[in-house]
Design a protein around this motif. Structure first.
Motif, PDB file in Angstrom:
ATOM      1  N   ALA A  89       5.116 -23.827 -57.180  1.00  0.00           N
ATOM      2  CA  ALA A  89       4.454 -24.678 -58.179  1.00  0.00           C
ATOM      3  C   ALA A  89       5.072 -25.919 -58.715  1.00  0.00           C
ATOM      4  O   ALA A  89       4.369 -26.952 -58.930  1.00  0.00           O
ATOM      5  N   LEU A  90       6.459 -25.977 -59.018  1.00  0.00           N
ATOM      6  CA  LEU A  90       6.958 -26.978 -59.588  1.00  0.00           C
ATOM      7  C   LEU A  90       7.023 -28.011 -58.686  1.00  0.00           C
ATOM      8  O   LEU A  90       7.055 -29.272 -58.780  1.00  0.00           O
ATOM      9  N   MET A  91       7.485 -27.904 -57.476  1.00  0.00           N
ATOM     10  CA  MET A  91       7.776 -28.919 -56.321  1.00  0.00           C
ATOM     11  C   MET A  91       6.243 -29.589 -56.140  1.00  0.00           C
ATOM     12  O   MET A  91       6.465 -30.594 -56.053  1.00  0.00           O
ATOM     13  N   ARG A  92       5.193 -28.697 -56.102  1.00  0.00           N
ATOM     14  CA  ARG A  92       3.941 -29.427 -55.958  1.00  0.00           C
ATOM     15  C   ARG A  92       3.650 -30.196 -57.073  1.00  0.00           C
ATOM     16  O   ARG A  92       2.991 -31.394 -57.014  1.00  0.00           O
ATOM     17  N   GLU A  93       3.807 -29.984 -58.248  1.00  0.00           N
ATOM     18  CA  GLU A  93       3.601 -30.830 -59.413  1.00  0.00           C
ATOM     19  C   GLU A  93       4.605 -32.070 -59.270  1.00  0.00           C
ATOM     20  O   GLU A  93       3.916 -33.016 -59.710  1.00  0.00           O
TER      21      GLU A  93
END
Length: 422
Positions: free
Chosen positions: A183-187
């Motif tokens: 989730a953090l990487m996609r953000e």
């Protein structure tokens, strides 16, 4: 016939009858001798040497100041050269030398952005192709951003579901960490793609800028006004006509004509005797009276200058400040020619003689002194000191009240009879 009688015969011889009486002969002799003696006296008087007429001057005591005289020129103390701050098309400078300007108010000239160089058909086609490529890159970046946002929303939803509903027994800690990291990487990918979209936008603008001058020639941008940095008057205009000017090119020069100083190039052998604060007399400037000034600076370095006769001389620049009260109201301007007299030595009580009364004989100074008893000229040696060109210091050989011959002619010698010219 009557016979004529002859005159009686005289007993005196004929040659004796022609003699004059003795008294008349003596008078005639006296007159002749008198005339002869008179002519002889006139000849003797004419051959007798006469006293030579000369000019006399008395030896005196008084103040003596030694000056160094040299040509100089005025110059404005503080000069400001206004240069072009940017490169562009400069408009014509409307001001002339002598015009008054005010600091921060007077517009000297205006510089407009320069016109882009003309482009040919091939260059224009390449520019159009770069625009199309930039537009395509922009569209691609937009689509990639949408895809990244979709993946980011899915990863964030998955992470929220696992975080809120999953228990410790239903999912391992490793899987939980992987879902959170996803989730953090996609953000972060969404933010990176947003930057990529901005870069594509800037590249499109840059590609279009190459054709702005061709499509809209009247759009030249905001002009730049060059204003006066100081108050004063314009001294010189270097670039008057409109032209394409580069940054740093001098446009004009500004100064205050009332703030003048004197620059004199003095021989180094004379400059060593000049000290700051010495009195200066400014002459031959165009006015009736000399202007007072003071030496402010003697530059420490000399320079070589070739004189009019082709002789190399070492000279030093000496700067002098004009007295403001005396210089007020004069019409002196920048780089005007003047003559300066700089005082290098002074004494209040000096035995002195006119410089015209001394002459060189070998290596010694001599003068012709008038003997008042016999009215004869006496050649005597004199020890001379400093001189200002008109009066010379006497160290030995003369006394106060002595009268000397001024500029004696060649006919004057030791013992000649002289008489003062009236």
């Amino acid at each position: 016939m009557v016979k004529e009688e002859s005159p009686p015969a005289s007993s005196t011889p004929p040659w004796e009858a022609k003699k004059l009486p003795s008294s008349r002969g003596l008078a005639r002799k006296i007159i002749l001798w008198g005339l002869a003696l008179g002519v002889l006296g006139l000849i003797i008087y004419g051959l007798k040497p006469r006293p030579i007429e000369v000019e006399l001057a008395a030896v005196r005591r008084g103040p003596l100041t030694v000056h160094v005289m040299e040509e100089g020129k005025t110059r404005i103390r503080n000069r400001y050269v206004v240069a072009a701050p940017v490169t562009g098309a400069m408009r014509r400078v409307p001001l002339k030398p002598g015009a008054e300007v005010k600091a921060g108010e007077t517009v000297l000239t205006v510089i407009e952005p320069g016109i882009a160089p003309l482009i040919d058909a091939r260059t224009q086609a390449q520019a159009d192709a770069r625009i199309a490529a930039a537009e395509a890159a922009l569209s691609q970046a937009g689509q990639t951003l949408e895809m990244t946002r979709t993946a980011a929303r899915f990863a964030q939803t998955n992470w929220e579901r696992v975080r809120d509903k999953a228990t410790a027994a239903s999912i391992s800690a490793n899987d939980r960490d992987n879902i959170e990291r996803e989730a953090l990487m996609r953000e972060r990918e969404v933010r990176a793609q947003e930057f990529a979209l901005q870069v594509a936008t800037y590249e499109l603008d840059q590609a279009k800028a190459a054709l702005i001058q061709m499509n809209m020639p009247g759009s030249t941008g905001q002009p730049y006004e060059v204003k006066a940095p100081v108050s004063g008057r314009i001294l010189r205009v270097d670039q008057e006509s409109a032209m394409i000017i580069a940054a740093g090119t001098p446009i004009l020069e500004i100064g205050d004509p009332t703030d003048l100083e004197i620059e004199a190039e003095i021989l180094s052998r004379d400059a060593v005797n000049i000290r700051p604060g010495a009195k200066v007399s400014v002459e031959q400037w165009g006015g009736p009276d000399p202007l007072p000034a003071t030496v402010r600076l003697v530059e420490p370095a000399a320079f070589t200058k070739v004189s009019a006769l082709g002789v190399e001389e070492q000279r030093v620049i000496v700067l002098c400040d004009l007295d403001p009260a005396a210089a007020k109201g004069t019409t002196l301007g920048d780089r005007y020619r003047v003559e300066v007299r700089v005082a290098v030595w002074h004494e209040d009580d000096v035995l002195q003689v006119p410089a015209g009364g001394l002459f060189r004989e070998g290596s010694a100074w001599k003068t012709f002194l008038l003997d008042p008893a016999t009215s004869k000229a006496r050649n005597i040696p004199v020890e001379a000191g400093r001189t200002d060109g008109r009066w010379t210091q006497v160290l030995n050989g003369l006394q106060v009240g002595d009268r000397v011959l001024l500029h004696p002619p060649d006919s004057v010698a030791d013992g000649s009879d002289v008489v003062e010219r009236q």
